[in-house]
Design an enzyme around this catalytic site. Structure first.
Site, PDB file in Angstrom:
ATOM      1  N   ARG A 189     -32.655 -48.032 -47.250  1.00 35.76           N
ATOM      2  CA  ARG A 189     -33.672 -47.072 -47.708  1.00 35.76           C
ATOM      3  C   ARG A 189     -35.059 -47.701 -47.627  1.00 35.76           C
ATOM      4  O   ARG A 189     -35.273 -48.818 -48.074  1.00 35.76           O
ATOM      5  CB  ARG A 189     -33.368 -46.645 -49.153  1.00 35.76           C
ATOM      6  CG  ARG A 189     -34.392 -45.690 -49.769  1.00 35.76           C
ATOM      7  CD  ARG A 189     -35.452 -46.424 -50.571  1.00 35.76           C
ATOM      8  NE  ARG A 189     -36.313 -45.517 -51.344  1.00 35.76           N
ATOM      9  CZ  ARG A 189     -37.435 -45.893 -51.940  1.00 35.76           C
ATOM     10  NH1 ARG A 189     -37.841 -47.146 -51.868  1.00 35.76           N
ATOM     11  NH2 ARG A 189     -38.160 -45.030 -52.611  1.00 35.76           N
ATOM     12  N   GLY A 235     -39.054 -46.956 -48.675  1.00 35.03           N
ATOM     13  CA  GLY A 235     -39.895 -46.071 -49.478  1.00 35.03           C
ATOM     14  C   GLY A 235     -41.284 -45.925 -48.869  1.00 35.03           C
ATOM     15  O   GLY A 235     -41.504 -46.156 -47.676  1.00 35.03           O
ATOM     16  N   ASP A 236     -42.213 -45.557 -49.709  1.00 36.10           N
ATOM     17  CA  ASP A 236     -43.588 -45.287 -49.271  1.00 36.10           C
ATOM     18  C   ASP A 236     -44.373 -46.563 -48.941  1.00 36.10           C
ATOM     19  O   ASP A 236     -45.294 -46.543 -48.127  1.00 36.10           O
ATOM     20  CB  ASP A 236     -44.345 -44.566 -50.383  1.00 36.10           C
ATOM     21  CG  ASP A 236     -44.388 -45.435 -51.644  1.00 36.10           C
ATOM     22  OD1 ASP A 236     -43.309 -45.744 -52.182  1.00 36.10           O
ATOM     23  OD2 ASP A 236     -45.489 -45.829 -52.065  1.00 36.10           O
ATOM     24  N   THR A 289     -43.628 -51.666 -58.072  1.00 38.24           N
ATOM     25  CA  THR A 289     -44.417 -52.080 -56.920  1.00 38.24           C
ATOM     26  C   THR A 289     -45.746 -52.728 -57.346  1.00 38.24           C
ATOM     27  O   THR A 289     -46.300 -52.364 -58.385  1.00 38.24           O
ATOM     28  CB  THR A 289     -44.700 -50.799 -56.120  1.00 38.24           C
ATOM     29  OG1 THR A 289     -43.438 -50.239 -55.774  1.00 38.24           O
ATOM     30  CG2 THR A 289     -45.520 -51.048 -54.888  1.00 38.24           C
TER      31      THR A 289
HETATM   32  N1  GLY Z   1     -43.013 -47.033 -54.538  1.00 40.85           N
HETATM   33  C1  GLY Z   1     -41.987 -47.900 -54.182  1.00 40.85           C
HETATM   34  C2  GLY Z   1     -40.833 -47.264 -53.594  1.00 40.85           C
HETATM   35  O1  GLY Z   1     -40.506 -46.141 -53.940  1.00 40.85           O
HETATM   36  O2  GLY Z   1     -40.190 -47.873 -52.777  1.00 40.85           O
END
Ligand code: GLY
Length: 297
Positions: A196, A198-199, A168
């Protein structure tokens, strides 16, 4: 007020042979964007432009060079946050565009919403005139080889630090007017399930910005970062605990309660940089009065 700019290019076990690429990309973004901040560019424009530069760089897991998902596709997530009013724009599961962080900004500025996903986000990109690319245009040979290596490996887990470059990207800025902004962009984790998220596009997890509290961008294992609300957890404590203790306590909490692995960069309301990580490495850099500082471990 002296402007500030700090940028990360991901965490994990960045192999030694890829360290230079990671740092060169961060240097390029810093040296192209920081002069604009000095000339009066806004924090919001600066984090978007810095992240755009990294999205176009195939070294990182964002835009071109993103990890492939379980079925060999590319789904991108991004967020941008404006510290003046904690407004944000985010997109998740968006395909076939190079600059999801710019799409996130359009969501913030040109819709009544904060967050668009999947097909709706892509339809919005089309209406906004984004260039729609083939997946091949975002795909690199390196990521295709990595995907072919891990796609049937029963021992591969997205949480285990793998010896592969890329992760990222994110940027945090403070402008001459004292405004803070943060942005984060990612292809997520390698071999993630379709859909999916993510954060990175989640406010308070992948990024946060509040002129009163501070601003941050994170990188690492998204499931753990979300569960720890890492960006907000750090920023919310800066005033009471100071930057070192806030970062250390949040990373310890994430490790002890969640067994999470991540890194964070940020800027306090007073303009001090902070950073920390519990992954083997994190590539990041910042600028002070025209001097570049780069770190990878
Ligand atoms: N930090 C990036 C993700 O897990 O999608």
């Amino acid at each position: 007020m002296v402007p500030k700019l700090i940028i990360h290019g991901g965490a994990w076990n960045i192999p030694i042979e890829y360290e230079k690429d990671h740092l060169d990309g961060i240097r390029e973004a810093l040296t192209r964007v920081y002069p604009l901040l000095l000339d009066g560019a806004s924090a919001l424009d600066s984090v978007e432009q810095a992240v755009n530069i990294l999205e176009a760089n195939p070294t990182y897991d964002s835009g071109r060079g993103a990890f492939l998902n379980h079925v060999g596709g590319i789904e991108l997530d991004a967020i941008i946050v404006d510290g003046r009013d904690i407004n944000f724009g985010a997109v998740a599961g968006v395909k076939n565009i190079l600059h999801p962080v710019t799409l996130a900004r359009r969501v913030m500025e040109r819709t009544e919403h904060c967050f668009l996903i999947g097909q709706g986000a892509n339809e919005f990109a089309r209406k906004e005139g984004f260039e729609i690319l083939d997946t091949q245009d975002l795909l690199t040979e390196r990521e295709l080889e990595f995907y072919n290596k891990i796609k049937s490996d029963p021992n591969f887990h997205t949480k285990i630090p793998f010896d592969h470059p890329s992760d990222t990207v994110g940027a945090v800025a403070k402008d001459k007017d004292g405004n803070l902004a943060a942005a984060t962009s990612t292809g997520g984790t390698p071999r993630k399930l379709q859909g999916r998220v993510g954060d990175s596009p989640i406010l308070g997890a992948g990024a946060y910005a509040d002129n009163v509290l501070g601003a941050a961008s994170t990188t690492g294992w998204g499931e753990g970062i979300m569960r720890a609300m890492l960006a907000f957890r750090v920023v919310d404590r800066l005033k009471d605990k100071g930057k070192e203790a806030s970062v250390e306590e949040a990373l310890s909490f994430m490790k002890n309660r969640i067994d999470g692995l991540a890194g964070i960069i940020g800027i306090t309301p007073g303009g001090e940089y902070f950073y920390g990580y519990n992954t083997p490495k994190m590539a990041f850099g910042y600028m002070d009065t025209r001097k570049v500082f780069l770190h990878i471990k």
